[in-house]
Write an enzyme that holds these catalytic residues in place. Sequence first.
Site, PDB file in Angstrom:
ATOM      1  CE  LYS A 175      -2.043   2.963   2.093  1.00 38.13           C
ATOM      2  NZ  LYS A 175      -1.816   4.389   1.767  1.00 38.13           N
ATOM      3  CD  GLU A 178      -2.441   9.082   1.979  1.00 42.21           C
ATOM      4  OE1 GLU A 178      -1.818   8.007   1.910  1.00 42.21           O
ATOM      5  OE2 GLU A 178      -2.840   9.562   3.065  1.00 42.21           O
ATOM      6  CB  SER A 228       3.176   9.178  11.551  1.00 40.44           C
ATOM      7  OG  SER A 228       1.925   8.531  11.467  1.00 40.44           O
ATOM      8  CB  CYS A 283      12.503   8.502   9.583  1.00 41.13           C
ATOM      9  SG  CYS A 283      13.586   7.512   8.555  1.00 41.13           S
ATOM     10  CD  GLU A 380       9.302  12.460  12.522  1.00 37.93           C
ATOM     11  OE1 GLU A 380       8.125  12.063  12.617  1.00 37.93           O
ATOM     12  OE2 GLU A 380      10.219  11.783  12.017  1.00 37.93           O
TER      13      GLU A 380
HETATM   14  P1  NAD Z   1       1.702   8.279   7.910  1.00 34.97           P
HETATM   15  O1  NAD Z   1       1.781   7.435   9.128  1.00 34.97           O
HETATM   16  O2  NAD Z   1       0.706   9.359   7.873  1.00 34.97           O
HETATM   17  O3  NAD Z   1       1.375   7.348   6.644  1.00 34.97           O
HETATM   18  C1  NAD Z   1       2.146   6.198   6.340  1.00 34.97           C
HETATM   19  C2  NAD Z   1       1.289   5.236   5.529  1.00 34.97           C
HETATM   20  O4  NAD Z   1       0.228   4.750   6.362  1.00 34.97           O
HETATM   21  C3  NAD Z   1       0.618   5.861   4.306  1.00 34.97           C
HETATM   22  O5  NAD Z   1       0.639   4.926   3.252  1.00 34.97           O
HETATM   23  C4  NAD Z   1      -0.812   6.093   4.784  1.00 34.97           C
HETATM   24  O6  NAD Z   1      -1.776   6.110   3.742  1.00 34.97           O
HETATM   25  C5  NAD Z   1      -1.022   4.878   5.685  1.00 34.97           C
HETATM   26  N1  NAD Z   1      -2.089   5.041   6.676  1.00 34.97           N
HETATM   27  C6  NAD Z   1      -2.647   6.191   7.151  1.00 34.97           C
HETATM   28  N2  NAD Z   1      -3.583   5.897   8.091  1.00 34.97           N
HETATM   29  C7  NAD Z   1      -3.621   4.541   8.208  1.00 34.97           C
HETATM   30  C8  NAD Z   1      -4.348   3.639   9.031  1.00 34.97           C
HETATM   31  N3  NAD Z   1      -5.256   4.086   9.903  1.00 34.97           N
HETATM   32  N4  NAD Z   1      -4.100   2.321   8.920  1.00 34.97           N
HETATM   33  C9  NAD Z   1      -3.157   1.865   8.064  1.00 34.97           C
HETATM   34  N5  NAD Z   1      -2.443   2.672   7.238  1.00 34.97           N
HETATM   35  C10 NAD Z   1      -2.665   3.993   7.313  1.00 34.97           C
HETATM   36  O7  NAD Z   1       3.173   8.809   7.648  1.00 34.97           O
HETATM   37  P2  NAD Z   1       3.682   9.773   6.485  1.00 34.97           P
HETATM   38  O8  NAD Z   1       3.235  11.156   6.752  1.00 34.97           O
HETATM   39  O9  NAD Z   1       3.345   9.156   5.164  1.00 34.97           O
HETATM   40  O10 NAD Z   1       5.267   9.652   6.670  1.00 34.97           O
HETATM   41  C11 NAD Z   1       5.987  10.427   7.578  1.00 34.97           C
HETATM   42  C12 NAD Z   1       6.360   9.622   8.798  1.00 34.97           C
HETATM   43  O11 NAD Z   1       7.025   8.431   8.425  1.00 34.97           O
HETATM   44  C13 NAD Z   1       7.318  10.372   9.690  1.00 34.97           C
HETATM   45  O12 NAD Z   1       6.937  10.227  11.033  1.00 34.97           O
HETATM   46  C14 NAD Z   1       8.648   9.656   9.453  1.00 34.97           C
HETATM   47  O13 NAD Z   1       9.576   9.762  10.501  1.00 34.97           O
HETATM   48  C15 NAD Z   1       8.201   8.260   9.214  1.00 34.97           C
HETATM   49  N6  NAD Z   1       9.225   7.508   8.469  1.00 34.97           N
HETATM   50  C16 NAD Z   1       9.975   6.581   9.138  1.00 34.97           C
HETATM   51  C17 NAD Z   1      10.994   5.892   8.470  1.00 34.97           C
HETATM   52  C18 NAD Z   1      11.872   4.891   9.190  1.00 34.97           C
HETATM   53  O14 NAD Z   1      12.559   4.141   8.519  1.00 34.97           O
HETATM   54  N7  NAD Z   1      11.893   4.855  10.509  1.00 34.97           N
HETATM   55  C19 NAD Z   1      11.219   6.144   7.115  1.00 34.97           C
HETATM   56  C20 NAD Z   1      10.431   7.076   6.470  1.00 34.97           C
HETATM   57  C21 NAD Z   1       9.424   7.763   7.160  1.00 34.97           C
END
Ligand code: NAD
Length: 477
Positions: A175, A178, A228, A283, A380
Amino acid sequence: MSATHYIDGKWVSGAGDDCITVYNPALGEPFAELVAASPLQVDQAICVARKALKDWRDMSSARRAAYLRGFAEQIELRRESLITLQMENNGKPRQEAVVDIDDAVATFTYYAGLAERLDDEQNSDVPLAVTGFNSCTRVESIGVVGLIVPWNFPLVTSAWKLAPALAAGCTVVLKPSEITPLIEQTYGHIADVLGLPAGVLNIVGGKAETGAALSNHPGIDKLSFTGSNAVGSEVMRSSAKHCRPVTLELGGKSAILVFEDCDVDQAVEWIVSGICWNAGQMCSATSRLLVHDSIANELALGLKSAFEKLRMGNPLLVEIDMGPISSHAQWSKVRAYFDIALTEGLQCLTGGKLLDSPGWFVNPTIYVDVPLTSRLWTEEIFGPVLCTHRFSSEAEAVALANASHFGLVATVISADLVRAERVANALEVGHVWINSIQAVFVETSWGGTKGSGIGRELGPWGLSSYQSIKHVTRCLD
Ligand code: NAD
């Protein structure tokens, strides 16, 4: 709307409720639209992944490895179009988009190498202290896996999950975010070209509803999530409900520790890339600068000058050092932190405002001598915003670095290598760089401690996170 989801080896149109608009963040203008996959389509994807599992898992690992090598070759063939798409949809500078392609190619190549040895290594005898029995370990695929990824490094983050999962003999439902839903479609097109068996790789685009349909589904054996902490915690709850394993790669608020014996000009370069690469949307961004009191003023001057020299703009039109923030929502979040900094009375050395231009740009920003209680010090931000704080001893620097809910990475800059190693040992994080940019190699692990997640990606640890251990014990009497 065109067929944008890949289920059972076929491209299908979305039947979900959400309409997704894909933007060019350098202009703030849309350039594509698609309809999200519905929960029913997620269910179909999981069912066909289940059907495809036995043949894929039982296929010789050398054949699976050949498919992985095919992925690496096909990404390479699509290099130019993938660079352009990442510049257009993520706003990445060309040189950063290139690094992502190289990383994705290296990941598929590396796991092809591990997969080639898997059949030979699948069974191993276990020496027992007792006689009369014989036991061996079998390493098996964990089954059908759900993979949920964010938007900041879409090609790479997906490669870090797809390559080891396919190598291990898992079938997958991916997945994408978006915000960047087009980039991962490439993996479906490559699967078509390679003749990957139908159902082995499925891609369902969408927002939270689609992600939740995947993470809540009873039909997957494991979920690997990058994103996140807020959503990670929901994903963990759904995994807990089904009592199944989860890998979580979450957020960070990482420290960069700069000691008094460093080369200040060199330190400036490493600090800038640690917070401004990908416009700080990492991240692993080292957003907390801990600097020895004796060089804090000199370093601040060097950083101010370097930040103000960074060239910004539309990467499709001009050569730039830093692109826009990738989404309007993230841009608004960074802007909100500028407002919080004003309310908190933080001292802004440079930046702290939006660029007066179309698109979602922010000026690279430094707040100096930030109190440890500030929200900008503890939360963050996910943008090019650096906060500094002074220390006067090594012990204080380590204690300040570790005083965080997160524990993803850290960087140590010092000419005293014995001290640098000692500090690296004391830091409560998953990866430390000493006198280096944030170089990430596929052979080393990726992942955090504390609130930054559970489990490790990359290296052999990435592979084993998609494997299950079975022991077969025989009575010899
Ligand atoms: P996000 O958590 O908003 O979204 C991540 C994914 O989860 C997206 O595909 C989103 O559509 C999906 N999602 C949203 N709600 C959901 C739900 N209720 N159930 C299942 N899936 C759902 O994060 P983001 O804004 O896309 O990315 C930024 C975050 O990602 C930051 O906190 C960053 O630190 C983290 N990140 C971590 C790493 C790592 O390796 N530790 C790497 C990249 C990004």
